[in-house]
Design an enzyme around this catalytic site. Structure first.
Site, PDB file in Angstrom:
ATOM      1  N   VAL A 264       0.840  -1.197   0.000  1.00 39.35           N
ATOM      2  CA  VAL A 264       0.000   0.000   0.000  1.00 39.35           C
ATOM      3  C   VAL A 264       0.878   1.251   0.000  1.00 39.35           C
ATOM      4  O   VAL A 264       0.547   2.267  -0.630  1.00 39.35           O
ATOM      5  CB  VAL A 264      -0.953   0.000   1.207  1.00 39.35           C
ATOM      6  CG1 VAL A 264      -1.776   1.277   1.248  1.00 39.35           C
ATOM      7  CG2 VAL A 264      -1.869  -1.227   1.154  1.00 39.35           C
ATOM      8  N   GLU A 282       6.202   4.972   6.573  1.00 39.73           N
ATOM      9  CA  GLU A 282       6.732   4.020   7.553  1.00 39.73           C
ATOM     10  C   GLU A 282       6.139   2.660   7.205  1.00 39.73           C
ATOM     11  O   GLU A 282       4.985   2.372   7.525  1.00 39.73           O
ATOM     12  CB  GLU A 282       6.349   4.429   8.978  1.00 39.73           C
ATOM     13  CG  GLU A 282       6.961   5.734   9.448  1.00 39.73           C
ATOM     14  CD  GLU A 282       8.440   5.636   9.754  1.00 39.73           C
ATOM     15  OE1 GLU A 282       9.013   4.535   9.640  1.00 39.73           O
ATOM     16  OE2 GLU A 282       9.033   6.671  10.096  1.00 39.73           O
ATOM     17  N   GLU A 419       8.257 -10.086   5.245  1.00 40.97           N
ATOM     18  CA  GLU A 419       7.881  -9.781   6.618  1.00 40.97           C
ATOM     19  C   GLU A 419       6.567 -10.494   6.955  1.00 40.97           C
ATOM     20  O   GLU A 419       5.550 -10.267   6.307  1.00 40.97           O
ATOM     21  CB  GLU A 419       7.702  -8.281   6.815  1.00 40.97           C
ATOM     22  CG  GLU A 419       7.266  -7.907   8.226  1.00 40.97           C
ATOM     23  CD  GLU A 419       6.877  -6.444   8.364  1.00 40.97           C
ATOM     24  OE1 GLU A 419       7.180  -5.854   9.411  1.00 40.97           O
ATOM     25  OE2 GLU A 419       6.258  -5.901   7.429  1.00 40.97           O
TER      26      GLU A 419
END
Length: 534
Positions: A264, A282, A419
């Protein structure tokens, strides 16, 4: 364009019976327990859009139903936020700092109640929920001082009778799109610095943690009203993906601060850049700890334990990769496995709990998929790898923290490059520090990293130009648990954004170089002669 977005969701008005546990927390924060909750604030509370359901990840109960912003209301909030910016930019910065001090006091007075709400809605254990609210309190402290120190510079000019000033002015409207895993602190990082700089913010929280956002906004709104500041200086718009897209596309938003996935984040970055807005990203963190033979195991073991298990592995800075020197690998893993066997699982609101639930059932599916992949590639799973199915844990999203040893430590393999937002720790064995640093760096992400050693030569390699390429490079400190005083953020596909302390405030202002001529001549720079004969 915003008004053309039509949301299709089934409305529901069915009643619910809240547990006493949940009702007590919501009542303490003035959140309704038997009616729909307005999820839009710009000086007044409202919301006429569809409903967001907040579910408790521990019990599965519906905590509240929050009314989203309609496309029309989103238009109106954006307009009011722009108006609020025009007001707040003219308020002296130290006065803005005084208001932040009052916000800090109000948050601190409700720290335990807000922390409990974080535990209830997000799933963090009690001490972590309180710690997250404390981060907001701490960054307000920081921003109060910063409000008197957002200085520019005076630059020497090559031209006689000239001075050059580098001047910082407020930027405009800052939108803050936060993720579920830090439903309070990340808005705090952005709001405190942005407000001190003279901006207005519009907060679009995760659609799975709207109650935390409403509760925090209520507290801030009270302090703004007390000081005669327009409420839209800290506006709130709950919504879904379409709401977030509309905000990132809006030219009325000068800076978009986004916390979330790499996928995103790429979309957000391209969207904002296409209209030449500013963006602060972030994103993913695939963080590694490296344990050298001379490491103090009494320090390293609990740090890895917390880094991998804290927040059920759902921190951006969670330890996901563990690289052990061959000479100490067996000993370290034996002791770490023993620690894992002692973890206390249960209600995150209980004082003794160390492991709460994953946030959603989708997160449980992600965990299961990662475990399935590990098994498919022949990885050795030395502990964990299953859901907790005994009552009462079967009512929530509880999974066993897992340690696995894949057959290969090649960072090109999917298991190392991806991740997994869950308590899954993958272990690789190395022989030389340079090899471990290469493994640390050869993944797309670059948020946090940690080296455990007592050899100053290793420290020099680790923090130097050939060392870790992450944004956070720790020595004898775990990957997780950053303080607010330093800038927080990562490199590479983590997004290059910086929030919180350090020089992060400089992203919330617009910079101008101002050359002032106080002489009786007007020479050109670089000795250029453009004389006109008269």
């Amino acid at each position: 364009m915003l008004a053309s977005r039509v949301l299709f969701r089934v409305r529901t008005t069915s009643s619910r019976q809240l547990s006493t546990r949940a009702a007590t927390i919501l009542n303490a924060l003035d959140l309704p327990t038997n009616t729909e909750i307005p999820g839009v604030y710009d000086g007044a509370w409202r919301g006429s859009g569809d409903l967001l359901e907040s579910k408790c990840p521990t019990t599965g109960e519906v905590l509240g139903r929050v009314k989203m912003a309609s496309p029309k209301e989103l238009h109106e909030v954006l307009d009011k936020t722009r108006e609020a910016y025009r007001y707040i930019r003219s308020v002296p910065a130290p006065k803005r700092g005084e208001i932040l001090r009052q916000v800090r006091e109000a948050l601190a007075a409700k720290r335990d109640e807000l922390g409990a709400l974080v535990s209830l809605e997000m799933g963090k254990i009690k001490t972590e929920g309180q710690g997250e609210v404390q981060e907001f309190v701490d960054i307000c402290d920081y921003a109060v001082g910063l409000s008197r120190m957002m200085n520019g510079r005076v630059v020497a000019s090559e031209r006689p009778g000239h001075s050059i000033l580098e001047v910082a002015n407020p930027l405009g409207v800052v939108s803050v799109l936060t993720a579920f895993n830090f439903p309070v602190a990340v808005y705090g990082w952005n709001f405190a610095l942005s407000f001190a700089a003279g901006n207005a913010t519009i907060w679009k929280p995760s659609e799975t943690t709207p109650l935390c956002a409403v509760a925090v906004t209520k507290i801030i709104a009270q302090m703004l009203e007390k000081n005669g500041i327009p409420g839209a200086v800290s506006a709130l718009v709950t919504g879904d993906k379409c709401t977030g897209e509309a905000i990132t596309e809006s030219r009325d938003v000068d800076l978009v601060s986004f916390t979330g996935s790499e996928h995103v984040g790429r979309i957000v970055g391209k969207t904002v850049q296409s209209r030449f807005g500013k963006v602060l990203l972030e994103l993913g963190g695939n963080n590694a700890s490296i344990i050298m033979p001379d490491a103090d195991m009494n320090l390293a073991l609990p740090a890895v334990f917390f880094g991998a298990i804290g927040t059920a592995g759902q921190r951006c800075t969670s330890t996901r990769r563990l690289y052990l020197h061959r000479s100490i690998a067996d000993e370290f893993l034996t002791k770490l496995r023993r620690l894992y066997s002692t973890v206390r699982v249960g209600d995150p609101l209980a004082d003794s709990t160390l492991l709460g639930p994953l946030h959603t059932t989708k997160a449980v599916e992600t965990y299961a998929a990662a475990i399935g992949h590990l098994r498919s590639i022949g990885a050795e799973i030395i502990t964990g790898g299953e859901r907790y199915l005994d009552s009462p844990l079967d009512q929530g999203n509880f999974v066993q923290p897992t340690i696995s040893i894949p057959k290969s430590a090649n960072p090109a393999d999917k298991i190392w490059r991806t991740e997994t937002f869950a308590p899954v720790l993958n272990v690789g064995i190395f022989d030389e520090l340079e090899q471990a640093i290469e493994w640390n760096n050869n993944v797309p992400q670059g948020l946090s990293s940690s080296l455990w050693t007592r050899d100053i030569r290793n420290v020099g390699k680790w923090i130097g130009p050939a060392g870790s390429d992450a944004g956070i490079v720790n020595v004898n400190v775990g990957t997780s648990g950053a303080e607010i005083g330093a800038a927080f953020g990562g490199n590479k596909s983590t997004g290059w954004g910086r929030e919180s302390g350090g020089d992060a405030w400089k992203q919330y202002v617009r910079w101008s170089a101002c050359t002032i001529n106080f002489s009786d001549a007007a020479p050109l720079a670089q000795g250029v002669d453009f004389s006109i004969d008269t």
